[in-house]
Design an enzyme around this catalytic site. Sequence first.
Site, PDB file in Angstrom:
ATOM      1  N   CYS A   1      -6.151   2.269   5.533  1.00  8.85           N
ATOM      2  CA  CYS A   1      -6.821   1.045   5.955  1.00  8.85           C
ATOM      3  C   CYS A   1      -6.252   0.614   7.313  1.00  8.85           C
ATOM      4  O   CYS A   1      -5.250   1.173   7.776  1.00  8.85           O
ATOM      5  CB  CYS A   1      -6.614  -0.053   4.914  1.00  8.85           C
TER       6      CYS A   1
ATOM      7  N   GLU B   1       0.915   3.906   1.840  1.00  7.24           N
ATOM      8  CA  GLU B   1       1.386   4.327   3.160  1.00  7.24           C
ATOM      9  C   GLU B   1       2.517   3.441   3.659  1.00  7.24           C
ATOM     10  O   GLU B   1       3.535   3.930   4.172  1.00  7.24           O
ATOM     11  CB  GLU B   1       0.228   4.295   4.167  1.00  7.24           C
TER      12      GLU B   1
ATOM     13  N   CYS C   1      -2.480  -0.070   7.246  1.00  7.35           N
ATOM     14  CA  CYS C   1      -1.660   1.141   7.136  1.00  7.35           C
ATOM     15  C   CYS C   1      -1.661   1.939   8.436  1.00  7.35           C
ATOM     16  O   CYS C   1      -0.629   2.501   8.819  1.00  7.35           O
ATOM     17  CB  CYS C   1      -2.139   1.989   5.967  1.00  7.35           C
TER      18      CYS C   1
ATOM     19  N   HIS D   1       0.852  -1.185   0.000  1.00  7.08           N
ATOM     20  CA  HIS D   1       0.000   0.000   0.000  1.00  7.08           C
ATOM     21  C   HIS D   1       0.890   1.238   0.000  1.00  7.08           C
ATOM     22  O   HIS D   1       2.046   1.192   0.438  1.00  7.08           O
ATOM     23  CB  HIS D   1      -0.902   0.011   1.231  1.00  7.08           C
TER      24      HIS D   1
END
Length: 161
Positions: A86, A58, A89, A56
């Site tokens: 999410c 992040e 993250c 992801h």
Amino acid sequence: MDESQRTAHYLAKAVQLATENVRNNGGPFGAIVVTADGREFEGVNRVTANLDPTAHAEVTAIRNACQGVGNFDLSGATLYTSCEPCPMCLASSLWARIGRVYFAADRQDAADAGFDDALFYQYFDGQDNRSLMPVAQISPDTGSAVDPFDEWRANLNKTAY
């Protein structure tokens, strides 16, 4: 530049990273970690490109920042991300000791584009979604489950975190 201008600047930059990443066959997510001393580290979503569900934006930005500063502790850093993080993250941000997180789009905006992680939020909120992925503690057939922790406590050369 005051705090609100700085936040708006970095969020615009994260959104631009996300948009460019879509043009490069990546997901529509971008993030920037700005360390306490002002260094910037970017990350974009590469889940499908790298076949890595943890890639992801992040998490990628956090990884880049940790490598860049030479430390797993990013205390005082700020994470700016194109979309609401999410649970993975957010947990990664906590483990990295990120000081604060700002995001542009929210989870509903992501869901409207086909990225609906509402079940994940519910799972961690303790709602009855354990059927999504059952998790159970079971004792190993040899040794003790706490052997690694005993070894850790006894290790005089460990790097605490």
